[in-house]
Design a protein around this motif. Structure first.
Motif, PDB file in Angstrom:
ATOM      1  N   MET A   1       0.822  -1.211   0.000  1.00  0.00           N
ATOM      2  CA  MET A   1       0.000   0.000   0.000  1.00  0.00           C
ATOM      3  C   MET A   1       0.857   1.263   0.000  1.00  0.00           C
ATOM      4  N   THR A   2       2.126   1.137  -0.405  1.00  0.00           N
ATOM      5  CA  THR A   2       3.026   2.288  -0.311  1.00  0.00           C
ATOM      6  C   THR A   2       2.616   3.421  -1.225  1.00  0.00           C
ATOM      7  N   ASN A   3       1.976   3.109  -2.368  1.00  0.00           N
ATOM      8  CA  ASN A   3       1.565   4.157  -3.306  1.00  0.00           C
ATOM      9  C   ASN A   3       0.104   4.547  -3.144  1.00  0.00           C
ATOM     10  N   THR A   4      -0.567   3.982  -2.167  1.00  0.00           N
ATOM     11  CA  THR A   4      -1.977   4.279  -1.942  1.00  0.00           C
ATOM     12  C   THR A   4      -2.122   5.368  -0.883  1.00  0.00           C
ATOM     13  N   ARG A   5      -2.811   6.432  -1.250  1.00  0.00           N
ATOM     14  CA  ARG A   5      -3.014   7.537  -0.310  1.00  0.00           C
ATOM     15  C   ARG A   5      -4.167   7.195   0.623  1.00  0.00           C
ATOM     16  N   ILE A   6      -3.880   7.120   1.906  1.00  0.00           N
ATOM     17  CA  ILE A   6      -4.890   6.781   2.903  1.00  0.00           C
ATOM     18  C   ILE A   6      -5.116   7.982   3.811  1.00  0.00           C
ATOM     19  N   ALA A   7      -6.368   8.340   3.993  1.00  0.00           N
ATOM     20  CA  ALA A   7      -6.737   9.435   4.900  1.00  0.00           C
ATOM     21  C   ALA A   7      -7.577   8.866   6.037  1.00  0.00           C
ATOM     22  N   VAL A   8      -7.196   9.184   7.247  1.00  0.00           N
ATOM     23  CA  VAL A   8      -7.978   8.802   8.425  1.00  0.00           C
ATOM     24  C   VAL A   8      -8.782  10.023   8.850  1.00  0.00           C
ATOM     25  N   LEU A   9     -10.089   9.889   8.867  1.00  0.00           N
ATOM     26  CA  LEU A   9     -10.989  11.009   9.152  1.00  0.00           C
ATOM     27  C   LEU A   9     -11.601  10.831  10.542  1.00  0.00           C
ATOM     28  N   LEU A  10     -11.374  11.817  11.402  1.00  0.00           N
ATOM     29  CA  LEU A  10     -11.855  11.734  12.783  1.00  0.00           C
ATOM     30  C   LEU A  10     -12.706  12.965  13.114  1.00  0.00           C
ATOM     31  N   PRO A  11     -14.039  12.856  13.032  1.00  0.00           N
ATOM     32  CA  PRO A  11     -14.891  13.960  13.491  1.00  0.00           C
ATOM     33  C   PRO A  11     -14.840  14.058  15.012  1.00  0.00           C
ATOM     34  N   CYS A  12     -14.722  15.271  15.541  1.00  0.00           N
ATOM     35  CA  CYS A  12     -14.531  15.426  16.990  1.00  0.00           C
ATOM     36  C   CYS A  12     -15.362  16.568  17.558  1.00  0.00           C
ATOM     37  N   TYR A  13     -15.878  16.326  18.752  1.00  0.00           N
ATOM     38  CA  TYR A  13     -16.533  17.376  19.525  1.00  0.00           C
ATOM     39  C   TYR A  13     -16.229  17.143  21.000  1.00  0.00           C
ATOM     40  N   ASN A  14     -15.416  18.002  21.561  1.00  0.00           N
ATOM     41  CA  ASN A  14     -15.016  17.901  22.977  1.00  0.00           C
ATOM     42  C   ASN A  14     -14.422  16.528  23.301  1.00  0.00           C
ATOM     43  N   GLU A  15     -13.351  16.179  22.610  1.00  0.00           N
ATOM     44  CA  GLU A  15     -12.685  14.892  22.822  1.00  0.00           C
ATOM     45  C   GLU A  15     -11.251  15.082  23.313  1.00  0.00           C
ATOM     46  N   GLU A  16     -11.029  16.109  24.117  1.00  0.00           N
ATOM     47  CA  GLU A  16      -9.689  16.382  24.654  1.00  0.00           C
ATOM     48  C   GLU A  16      -9.104  15.173  25.368  1.00  0.00           C
ATOM     49  N   MET A  83     -12.744   6.119   8.346  1.00  0.00           N
ATOM     50  CA  MET A  83     -13.499   7.009   9.226  1.00  0.00           C
ATOM     51  C   MET A  83     -13.743   6.336  10.563  1.00  0.00           C
ATOM     52  N   ALA A  84     -13.461   7.047  11.624  1.00  0.00           N
ATOM     53  CA  ALA A  84     -13.708   6.549  12.979  1.00  0.00           C
ATOM     54  C   ALA A  84     -14.084   7.742  13.849  1.00  0.00           C
ATOM     55  N   ASP A  85     -14.360   7.492  15.106  1.00  0.00           N
ATOM     56  CA  ASP A  85     -14.635   8.574  16.052  1.00  0.00           C
ATOM     57  C   ASP A  85     -13.367   8.910  16.823  1.00  0.00           C
ATOM     58  N   GLY A  86     -13.334  10.100  17.374  1.00  0.00           N
ATOM     59  CA  GLY A  86     -12.156  10.541  18.101  1.00  0.00           C
ATOM     60  C   GLY A  86     -12.189  10.209  19.575  1.00  0.00           C
TER      61      GLY A  86
END
Length: 310
Positions: A1-16, A83-86
């Protein structure tokens, strides 16, 4: 997967309290991925600690998870989206297996089906509500996922860039599931551990409020995607009521050649008209939906299938 662009998306609201652990987990599991944290008007130090942990931090001012997902899908450019939660409840170590399954089988979505690791992981009533809603989705659309409310998902680029996000809140997972099922996309599920929140982190999900919104979303999506059956059932019920009310009138007329209860006769006539209107509405909207589905399918096919080294 070295040439595959992977983005991890974490929507957050008050997750300090949890975001540092979450970012660190995904950085270790997917070393080449870019971690995006989309803050949704947090009042704590989520933005500061996420940036310090090495994430790319962005902001969405419109409140609600659906609004955040809409912004993430529009702004981020990648080949694979995780996509996951924060809140550190999803197992970051499972991400490589989810991504590998998507690439190996050229799927458009892989759902991380949650396997609870602690009694405190699910809020009271959440598991029951998930089961009920999953069953409803199966009945309405013919097939479903075992965990339609899971926020842990891996998407192909063609899923993300062809998905018209309409939801604004936590019903977004239901909309995502229906979109995949309606376009008959190749999808899969993998069981993943689901943990309790770290100390100091609190759930933003309202068991009853958001549960009702998710239920309403299923009904509305069914109305939009299955209008012939939706309005046909309403029309059939109205026609049945009309027949039941008209039966005594017909019997009386056959014996006396009179219609003594004219208000009832007028009501029956109105019900029959409404039943017919519902039937024609379903037919017309079914044609419209078919055309709209073809447009969505063409938008989906405009992008290549996921593959290694893409």
């Amino acid at each position: 997967m070295t040439n595959t662009r992977i983005a991890v998306l974490l929507p957050c609201y008050n997750e300090e309290a949890a975001i540092v652990q979450t970012v660190a987990g995904f950085k270790a599991a997917l070393p080449g991925a870019t971690i995006y944290v989309y803050d949704n008007n947090s009042s704590d130090r989520t933005v500061e600690v996420a940036a310090r942990a090495g994430a790319v931090v962005r902001t969405e001012r419109m409140q609600g998870k659906g609004n955040v997902v809409r912004r993430m899908f529009a702004d981020v450019d990648a080949d694979i989206y995780v996509m996951a939660d924060g809140d550190a409840t999803y197992d970051a170590a499972s991400a490589p297996a989810l991504v590998a399954r998507l690439l190996d089988e050229q799927l458009d979505m892989v759902v991380g089906s949650r396997v609870t690791q602690a009694d405190a992981a699910y809020r009271r009533g959440h598991k029951f509500g998930n089961t009920v809603l999953t069953g409803m989705l199966t009945r309405l659309f013919g097939r479903s996922f075992s965990d339609i409310l899971s926020g842990y998902r891996v998407f192909s680029r063609r899923f993300v860039k062809s998905f018209p996000v309409l939801s604004s809140g936590f019903e977004i997972e239901t909309e995502i599931s229906v979109h995949a099922l309606e376009l008959k996309m190749p999808v899969a599920e993998i069981e993943t551990p689901y943990f309790a929140r770290p100390e100091g982190s609190e759930s933003k999900l309202s068991t009853y409020g958001d549960g009702f919104r998710i239920l309403n979303t299923i009904v509305q999506l069914y109305r939009l995607e299955r209008p012939m059956l939706f309005f046909g059932v309403i029309g059939a019920l109205l026609a049945l009521v009309a027949v039941i009310m008209a039966a005594p009138l017909v019997v009386t007329y056959l014996h006396t050649h009179l219609v003594p209860r004219q208000p009832t006769a007028i009501l029956v006539t109105g019900l029959v008209i409404l039943a017919a209107l519902n039937g024609f509405t379903g037919l017309i909207l079914d044609t419209v939906v078919r055309g709209r589905r073809e447009v969505r399918r063409l938008a989906y096919l405009a992008h290549k299938a996921p593959q290694r080294g893409a």
